[in-house]
Design a protein around this motif. Structure first.
Motif, PDB file in Angstrom:
ATOM      1  N   GLY A  64      -4.197   0.405   5.984  1.00 23.19           N
ATOM      2  CA  GLY A  64      -3.512  -0.247   4.869  1.00 23.19           C
ATOM      3  C   GLY A  64      -4.054  -1.633   4.577  1.00 23.19           C
ATOM      4  N   ILE A  89      -6.022  -2.968   1.190  1.00 17.19           N
ATOM      5  CA  ILE A  89      -5.550  -4.115   0.411  1.00 17.19           C
ATOM      6  C   ILE A  89      -6.666  -5.142   0.266  1.00 17.19           C
ATOM      7  CG2 ILE A  89      -4.005  -6.102   0.422  1.00 17.19           C
ATOM      8  CD1 ILE A  89      -1.878  -4.307   1.669  1.00 17.19           C
ATOM      9  N   ALA A 146      -4.115   1.140  -2.570  1.00 10.41           N
ATOM     10  CA  ALA A 146      -3.565  -0.185  -2.870  1.00 10.41           C
ATOM     11  C   ALA A 146      -3.907  -0.554  -4.311  1.00 10.41           C
ATOM     12  CB  ALA A 146      -4.131  -1.229  -1.911  1.00 10.41           C
ATOM     13  N   TRP A 204       0.837  -1.194   0.000  1.00  8.36           N
ATOM     14  CA  TRP A 204       0.000   0.000   0.000  1.00  8.36           C
ATOM     15  C   TRP A 204       0.877   1.251   0.000  1.00  8.36           C
ATOM     16  CZ3 TRP A 204       1.395   2.718   4.259  1.00  8.36           C
ATOM     17  CH2 TRP A 204       1.761   2.031   5.425  1.00  8.36           C
TER      18      TRP A 204
END
Length: 244
Positions: free
Chosen positions: A228, A232, A197, A181
C-alpha cells in the motif's frame, strides 16, 4: 465584482489577423471576467469586431459568460489543460511504473476513468504476471481496487451513483479514504490480488489510479499491507512528475 483591468498594451504575434485579435481578447480575460466595453477599451478593436469574435469564441467554449453576463475564459480551455496534463502523466508513467514493478515483482498499471469505465492507459507488466492487461483495456467501475480508488473521493451525489450495482459498499470506500489505498482479491482473475492508490491533480482531485497486481502466491490476499505505501508513493511521484 470588479471588472478585469489590463494596463499592459497587447500586441499581435502570429501575423494572422483574426487569430491575433482572438488572442488579444483571451489575454484580457486572463485577468478575469470583462464586459464588452472593457474588451473594446483594452484591445483598441472596434466594438462590432470584438462582439463578433467574443460570440464566436463562446460558441467554441473558449469563452463563457459569468452570472453578471460578462465574458470570461471558457471551459474548453480547462479541458485542454487537463488533457495536456494527462499527456504528461503518461510520460511520467514510463518511468514510475517500471520502477514500481521492479521493486515489487508485480505488474504496475495506470488507469483513467472514462464515464462508467476504467481504462488502462499505461502498464509495466512482469514477464510471468499471469494477468496481462493490454493498454486500452476497459472494465466497468463496479468492482476491484482500481474502481474503489477512482470513486472513493467523489462528491456525495456521484458516490451514491457509483455505488449502484457495485460489489463494494460505502463503508469500504470510507476505509479507502482513511488508508489512502484500496485492495481487492479475485474478481476478473480469481488467483490475482490488486492494490491501488489515487493520482491527484491540481486542487487534489483524483485524475487517475495506479495499481499493483500479482498472483496471490506473491502479493497475498491482502496486498495493501505490504504494498500500500509503495503504491501511494508511486501515485505521489506520478502527480509530481506530471505537474501536480
Amino acid at each position: 465584482m470588479a471588472t478585469a483591468t489590463v494596463t499592459t498594451p497587447l500586441r499581435p504575434e502570429s501575423g494572422v489577423g483574426v487569430l491575433d485579435k482572438a488572442s488579444m481578447l483571451l489575454g484580457v480575460l486572463e485577468a478575469g471576467p470583462a464586459t464588452l466595453a472593457t474588451l473594446v477599451s483594452v484591445t483598441g478593436l472596434k466594438r462590432p469586431t470584438v462582439h463578433r469574435l467574443a460570440l464566436a469564441l463562446e460558441r467554441l467554449r473558449l469563452v463563457a459568460r459569468d452570472p453578471d453576463g460578462r465574458f470570461a475564459l471558457g471551459p474548453r480551455l480547462g479541458d485542454m489543460a487537463v488533457e495536456a496534463r494527462h499527456d504528461r502523466l503518461l510520460l511520467a508513467a514510463e518511468t514510475v511504473l517500471p520502477e514500481l514493478r521492479d521493486r515489487t515483482g508485480a505488474s504496475a498499471r495506470l488507469y483513467r476513468r472514462r464515464g462508467q469505465l476504467r481504462v488502462c492507459v499505461a502498464s509495466a507488466e512482469t514477464p510471468a504476471g499471469g494477468d496481462s492487461v493490454p493498454v486500452g483495456s476497459a472494465f466497468p467501475m463496479k468492482s476491484g481496487a482500481v474502481a474503489q480508488a477512482l470513486l472513493a473521493w467523489d462528491e456525495p451525489e456521484l458516490l451514491c451513483e457509483g455505488l449502484r450495482g457495485a460489489r463494494f459498499s460505502a463503508s469500504v470506500l470510507s476505509g479507502v479514504r482513511r488508508r489512502g489505498w484500496a485492495q481487492s482479491f479475485g474478481g476478473w482473475e480469481p488467483a490475482m490480488a490488486t492494490v491501488a492508490a489515487p493520482v491527484r491533480g491540481p486542487g487534489g482531485q483524483v485524475i487517475a489510479a495506479v495499481s499493483l497486481s500479482g498472483p496471490v502466491s506473491r502479493v497475498t490476499r491482502h496486498p495493501g499491507r505490504q504494498y500500500g505505501a509503495k503504491t501511494i508513493d508511486a501515485a505521489v511521484r506520478l502527480a509530481e512528475l506530471s505537474g501536480g
